[in-house]
Design an enzyme around this catalytic site. Structure first.
Site, short mmCIF file in Angstrom:
data_model
loop_
_atom_site.label_atom_id
_atom_site.label_comp_id
_atom_site.label_asym_id
_atom_site.label_seq_id
_atom_site.Cartn_x
_atom_site.Cartn_y
_atom_site.Cartn_z
N LYS A 1 0.82 -1.31 0.02
CA LYS A 1 0.11 0.08 -0.16
C LYS A 1 0.72 1.43 0.08
O LYS A 1 0.41 2.24 0.19
CB LYS A 1 -1.06 0.04 1.09
N HIS B 1 6.79 -7.24 -2.42
CA HIS B 1 6.49 -6.82 -1.09
C HIS B 1 7.74 -7.24 -0.31
O HIS B 1 7.43 -7.22 1.21
CB HIS B 1 5.09 -6.92 -0.64
N SER C 1 -4.71 2.69 4.40
CA SER C 1 -4.92 1.89 3.26
C SER C 1 -4.95 0.59 3.22
O SER C 1 -5.73 -0.16 2.68
CB SER C 1 -3.92 2.42 2.18
S1 PPS Z 1 -0.48 -2.76 -3.26
O1 PPS Z 1 -1.82 -3.58 -3.23
O2 PPS Z 1 0.19 -3.21 -2.13
O3 PPS Z 1 0.02 -2.72 -4.52
O4 PPS Z 1 -1.01 -1.38 -3.24
P1 PPS Z 1 -0.37 -0.21 -3.65
O5 PPS Z 1 -0.51 0.07 -5.17
O6 PPS Z 1 1.14 0.00 -3.18
O7 PPS Z 1 -0.71 1.03 -2.94
C1 PPS Z 1 -2.29 1.45 -3.21
C2 PPS Z 1 -2.44 2.97 -2.61
O8 PPS Z 1 -1.89 3.88 -3.41
C3 PPS Z 1 -2.96 4.53 -4.00
N1 PPS Z 1 -2.55 5.19 -5.60
C4 PPS Z 1 -2.16 6.29 -5.76
N2 PPS Z 1 -2.13 7.38 -4.88
C5 PPS Z 1 -1.62 8.66 -5.69
N3 PPS Z 1 -1.57 8.74 -7.10
C6 PPS Z 1 -1.69 7.70 -7.78
N4 PPS Z 1 -1.64 7.73 -9.00
C7 PPS Z 1 -1.98 6.35 -7.12
N5 PPS Z 1 -2.39 4.98 -7.45
C8 PPS Z 1 -2.61 4.42 -6.48
C9 PPS Z 1 -4.16 4.01 -3.84
O9 PPS Z 1 -5.26 4.86 -3.96
C10 PPS Z 1 -3.81 3.19 -2.53
O10 PPS Z 1 -3.73 4.29 -1.40
P2 PPS Z 1 -5.30 4.65 -0.69
O11 PPS Z 1 -4.59 5.68 0.56
O12 PPS Z 1 -5.71 3.45 -0.11
O13 PPS Z 1 -5.86 5.67 -1.60
#
Ligand code: PPS
Length: 304
Positions: free
Chosen positions: A56, A117, A147
């Site tokens: 996340k 991860h 998240s």
């Molecule tokens: S995972 O399942 O571990 O691969 O998830 P991961 O991609 O690491 O994290 C998901 C969170 O990243 C946010 N996210 C973004 N934030 C800003 N800009 C962009 N473009 C973007 N893309 C993904 C996503 O909304 C999750 O965070 P939260 O706080 O839940 O919204």
């Protein structure tokens, strides 16, 4: 992977709400744990690029940025497949006949971009031996926790998070998949100057995506025009990715990821923890945080 097959297996109860089992003290799904010898002996190649994160922390966002860079800002080429098929998630293991991360990675032609991860001590040693480039992205603990909590509610492939209060304690104790956030961010931080690791922060990416994308370009030894750079910033923005089915995980059956419980692309901003933690929870969290991170040179911003 066939979505129908996934649903069949889900109906048979084969992998949803999975059992967990530790690998060297780190909580993993039992499926990963049982396959650990194969994961540990994964053969990286010198031109592999690895995107490593605690869950996340901005993995999918970074994957999209890297893919856009690799395809010179051609967003249609980046929509060729789902994120998880474009960039194999090396340790992610599903029951056969579903394809696991190792199957996808081993079948992929080079140069490959891979996702993990894993905490640094569990990274398959061939990545170090082959001197692979690694982009590590870290995100502040409270936003990661929030998240991860919502993700665990909507994603039936990871354990149920329990109540919010229970989840805070599980996260603090590192009793969540992939282990302790504190050890993860610190472990990778300690290695960053000894290997080819670009260590980035979610909060910096949010504050000035163009500046952070330039860092990635330099690290990948790539150049793009200002026009292409603007395209990359636009197509990897939260608002655009939220509506991109090849990046937002909505092509998975809702019995596996239920976006009506909480969307994968949820808020996408630093500081949302303030909408979740009570003052008392936040103070207790901070007190424990100071203890766990004492002496560390690693600092985070919890808002931008
Ligand atoms: S995972 O399942 O571990 O691969 O998830 P991961 O991609 O690491 O994290 C998901 C969170 O990243 C946010 N996210 C973004 N934030 C800003 N800009 C962009 N473009 C973007 N893309 C993904 C996503 O909304 C999750 O965070 P939260 O706080 O839940 O919204």
């Amino acid at each position: 992977m066939s979505l129908e097959k996934m649903e069949d297996l889900q109906l048979e109860g084969k992998y949803l709400q999975p059992e967990t089992k530790e690998v060297n003290g780190i909580l993993m799904t039992k499926l990963i744990s049982d396959k650990w010898d194969q994961i540990w002996s994964f053969q990286a190649k010198p031109d592999d690029l690895l995107i490593a994160t605690y869950a996340k922390a901005g993995t999918t966002w970074t994957q999209e940025i890297v893919d856009m860079i690799q395809h010179d800002g051609d967003e249609l080429k980046c929509q060729r497949a789902n994120t998880y098929d474009r960039h194999p998630f090396i340790e992610w293991t599903l029951p056969p006949p579903l394809k696991s991360g190792l199957d996808l990675a081993n079948a992929m032609p080079s140069p490959r971009t891979l996702k993990t991860h894993l905490p640094v001590q569990l990274l398959p040693p061939s990545f170090w031996k082959e001197n692979c480039k690694i982009i590590y992205v870290a995100r502040n603990a409270k936003d990661c926790l929030v998240s991860y909590y919502h993700f665990s509610r909507m994603n039936k492939m990871v354990p149920d998070p329990g109540t919010w209060e229970e989840y805070i304690e599980a996260f603090k104790a590192g009793k969540v998949l992939w282990g302790s956030w504190y050890d993860h961010v610190q472990g990778w931080w300690d290695q960053k100057d000894k290997h080819r690791i670009l260590y980035l922060f979610y909060e910096d990416m949010k504050e000035d995506p163009k500046r952070e994308i330039r860092k990635i370009l330099k690290f990948l030894e790539k150049e793009v025009t200002e026009e292409v750079l603007d395209k990359i910033v636009y197509h990897t923005s939260f608002q655009v990715m939220k509506h991109n089915p090849m990046a937002n995980y909505t092509t998975l059956p809702s019995s596996i990821m239920d976006h009506s419980i909480s969307p994968f692309m949820r808020k996408g901003m630093p500081g949302d923890w303030k909408n979740h933690f009570t003052v008392a929870q936040s103070e207790a969290f901070d007190k424990d945080y100071r203890k766990k991170m004492a002496g560390s040179t690693l600092t985070f911003r919890t808002e931008v």
